[in-house]
Design an enzyme around this catalytic site. Structure first.
Site, PDB file in Angstrom:
ATOM      1  N   GLU A  44       5.798   5.026   7.541  1.00 11.84           N
ATOM      2  CA  GLU A  44       5.429   6.248   6.819  1.00 11.84           C
ATOM      3  C   GLU A  44       6.110   7.492   7.373  1.00 11.84           C
ATOM      4  O   GLU A  44       5.927   7.837   8.536  1.00 11.84           O
ATOM      5  CB  GLU A  44       3.926   6.444   6.884  1.00 11.84           C
ATOM      6  N   THR A  81      -9.145  11.104   0.923  1.00 12.11           N
ATOM      7  CA  THR A  81      -9.803  12.144   0.114  1.00 12.11           C
ATOM      8  C   THR A  81      -8.839  12.782  -0.862  1.00 12.11           C
ATOM      9  O   THR A  81      -7.649  12.612  -0.787  1.00 12.11           O
ATOM     10  CB  THR A  81     -10.399  13.233   1.013  1.00 12.11           C
ATOM     11  N   THR A 125      -2.002  -2.021   7.345  1.00  9.06           N
ATOM     12  CA  THR A 125      -2.101  -3.375   7.841  1.00  9.06           C
ATOM     13  C   THR A 125      -0.728  -3.995   7.759  1.00  9.06           C
ATOM     14  O   THR A 125       0.121  -3.545   7.022  1.00  9.06           O
ATOM     15  CB  THR A 125      -3.074  -4.183   6.959  1.00  9.06           C
ATOM     16  N   THR A 134       0.869  -1.190   0.000  1.00  4.21           N
ATOM     17  CA  THR A 134       0.000   0.000   0.000  1.00  4.21           C
ATOM     18  C   THR A 134       0.903   1.236   0.000  1.00  4.21           C
ATOM     19  O   THR A 134       1.400   1.616  -1.045  1.00  4.21           O
ATOM     20  CB  THR A 134      -0.963  -0.012   1.202  1.00  4.21           C
ATOM     21  N   LYS A 175       4.047  -6.892   3.928  1.00  3.34           N
ATOM     22  CA  LYS A 175       3.789  -5.482   3.647  1.00  3.34           C
ATOM     23  C   LYS A 175       3.431  -4.809   4.967  1.00  3.34           C
ATOM     24  O   LYS A 175       2.975  -5.455   5.912  1.00  3.34           O
ATOM     25  CB  LYS A 175       2.659  -5.304   2.640  1.00  3.34           C
ATOM     26  N   ASN A 203      -0.802  11.133   6.506  1.00  2.00           N
ATOM     27  CA  ASN A 203      -2.005  10.552   7.080  1.00  2.00           C
ATOM     28  C   ASN A 203      -3.158  11.517   7.215  1.00  2.00           C
ATOM     29  O   ASN A 203      -4.278  11.129   7.525  1.00  2.00           O
ATOM     30  CB  ASN A 203      -1.677   9.923   8.443  1.00  2.00           C
TER      31      ASN A 203
END
Lengths: 396, 396
Positions: free
Chosen positions: A268, A396, A186, A153, A175, A391
């Site tokens: 991230e 959106t 996840t 992802t 992942k 995040n």
């Protein structure tokens, strides 16, 4: 083929594919993976402890453990979580599509998903892509790489760990980059082996390996709805017993730890990979609780991002972990600098400590208690402005 | 005197001061406060549950409850936490300095500190400032404002809540902007009343008030080493019983809730004040655990910062709170938009939901379970890039 790929050890009897279904709206992005065992394999799994668990997790829980698993199908970009009865039917349908191609029962197929929560899967896309994936699956490093790519992802790259034992091969990939404690996100891991061992040994092996690896990482402490670790053993090789079984178990733990560290390292927006070593607790469980509380503290994580050796945040996080101790029981090191000795602050050079945080991507925090033999090594990352940006605008 | 100050109700029999000791290295910044009761007051307290607790917390715990408290002395900028035996001696010395001026015993004086952890107090500065503060203390709104200023750290302003009852006055002030779940920081609150009631009633009143207020806020879930709430009642007025006692208890809860909401609203870098209402749980404790887990999730907090109605993050946070429930038990509203009904996602307009987050500073999240009468209203804030910046460079 890259040099890394040449060094991968692929377990015998497995085929792989990773294809583009269109689910991600990115024309070249692989988002559906399949793993096929040529023969029925023994399979065990461990899953999220979240009370809200995704439809694929429900399906796998029903079907495991098993001695006749033939395949795993995975999609990324959509978690199929919080999707009610339709979501469960869709997860089952994903397995039926694989089974139809393989000529086996749907119950012999496992399923995993990762991505946004609360959206129904675009099934027409999967109806087309899954059979295509099964038909194209082959036993090659290239196909394996495609599968490892298709499960990602926000990860910046594939996460692979493989080992060649004396009588077995172990191939793992995973992942995860956030919603680790498991963003959109996840933690998924798939472990494939050609070893031959009992379901009990397989289950025990996975439990021990996960306890010392995936249960010892956190990005932000948010437990995903979809966390899944699956271990398949197709028994192509000789039966493992005694020292060989012990070696196998160590190998599975080692592969899981390598994958777990790769997840924490790819977190991230992270600029630091942080190892938290806690020792001298009453037991390992208390050590892990303390390590995880430090790992999850936004104040500890932002201090490290800012190269600020504000060690009081570390000590105070240990203090609210829910583990009973006194200040006098605790000493703290940052790298090799002793900052706090048995409840009393030590003089230290703030500029040296700050330089340690600035000049190293890998940071080491060590807490030593005098309460017992319990210990834990835990992995996490810093909390950066980039993490917040990533995040703050995900769906959106 | 501002209009706000004209409306403050100051309990009879208390004097205040807030002075500049130089501890903060900011020439005009008040950093030492004293509160003096002209007569011996009944006093109770509630403190951090952190295993690492600051020296002033240790001192207060030893001295409470008491029926003869005369004063409280507070310093900001240095938490006097993780400071070993010297820290404890310094906290005791702070109280002795006040006692000397008042002609009472050191045991009749309470103490609180907030600021950086792990540094010894600059006692020569306090040796000069504390007597000066005691001598200058007066019963005026201006002096009260100076005290309320002197306890602040990263707070953007003073936090005051007062009430005038039929036969009592209640005066409260607090500080806190991070390390709330309680950055550098801490939650401190001081409640002063001229009411006359028993120590048991006083203790019970404070416990109930804190449970419904300070225990229902979180900035980042990091519990401070220094959290302190003190309630003094000097008994100047008539003894409270029956309906008057009940009214008093409600008033203390109301003042604590006002102060708690002011703390959450002033959270470091926050752009949204978030109210999380959880109802229909088995009991209030489970409702609070769910609300706090959502409040502490960086993924929920960053989504709100980013105006992203990614409701799956809210539902999944509820799922890892450690409370048993099924998806079917849960419905979720964002503002007045129903997003998830009994385990199934509801169609909703993403742009409207995003506009709700963008156009409102006050955000309301509501979770309704069908398991029982348990409920909790919890207050928090979003996680912003500004929060990370503020906390990445606090001590250095």
């Amino acid at each position: 083929m890259t040099q890394e790929q040449q060094q991968w050890h692929l377990a015998r009897g497995y085929r792989f594919a990773g294809v583009v279904s269109g689910l991600r709206n990115e024309p070249d992005r692989r988002d559906v993976a399949v793993i096929i065992s040529d023969t029925p394999a023994s399979a065990v799994g461990m899953f999220t402890k979240n009370q809200i668990c995704a439809a694929p997790v429900r399906v796998c829980r029903q079907r495991l453990p098993s001695t006749r698993t033939r395949a795993i199908v995975i999609c990324s970009g959509n978690a199929n979580a919080c999707t009610g009865a339709q979501g469960l039917a869709d997860a089952q349908r994903m397995t039926a599509l694989v089974a139809q191609e393989l000529g086996c029962e749907a119950e012999q197929v496992l399923v995993a998903s990762t991505g946004v929560i609360g959206r129904l899967l675009p099934m027409p896309l999967l109806e087309a892509a899954i059979p295509q994936a099964v038909r194209s699956a082959v036993a090659s490093p290239e196909a394996f790489r495609h599968a490892a790519q298709a499960i990602l992802t926000t990860d910046t790259g594939i996460k692979v760990a493989t080992r060649q034992g004396p009588s077995f091969t172990l191939t793992g990939f995973a992942k995860g980059a956030a919603m680790i404690g498991p963003n959109m996100a996840t933690m998924l891991a798939f472990l494939l082996t050609d070893a031959h061992l009992s379901l009990d040994d397989l289950q025990q092996t996975l439990h021990t390996a996960v306890e010392h690896s995936f249960h010892c990482i956190s990005v932000e402490g948010h437990t995903s709805t979809n966390d899944t670790v699956l271990l398949l053993a197709n028994g192509t090789g000789p039966r493992l017993e005694g020292a060989e079984l012990a070696l196998y178990q160590e190998t599975v733990t080692s592969v899981c730890l390598e994958l777990a560290r790769k997840i924490a390292r790819d977190a991230e927006g992270a600029e630091h990979f942080i190892t938290i070593e806690v020792e001298g607790c009453r037991n390992d469980s208390e050590a892990r609780r303390i390590a995880k509380t430090i790992a999850d503290s936004p104040l500890v994580k932002t201090a490290i991002f800012g190269h600020d050796p504000n060690w009081g945040r570390i000590v105070s996080a240990a203090g609210y972990a829910g583990v009973e101790f006194a200040e006098e029981n605790l000493s703290l090191w940052l790298g090799d600098m002793l900052l706090y000795r048995a409840g009393t602050p030590c003089p230290f050079d703030v500029l040296t400590a700050s330089a340690y945080l600035k000049q190293n991507r890998d940071i080491h925090i060590r807490l030593k208690f005098d309460l017992g033999p319990g210990k834990c090594t835990f992995y996490t990352c810093d909390l950066t402005t980039e993490y917040v940006r990533l995040n703050a605008d995900y769906t959106t």
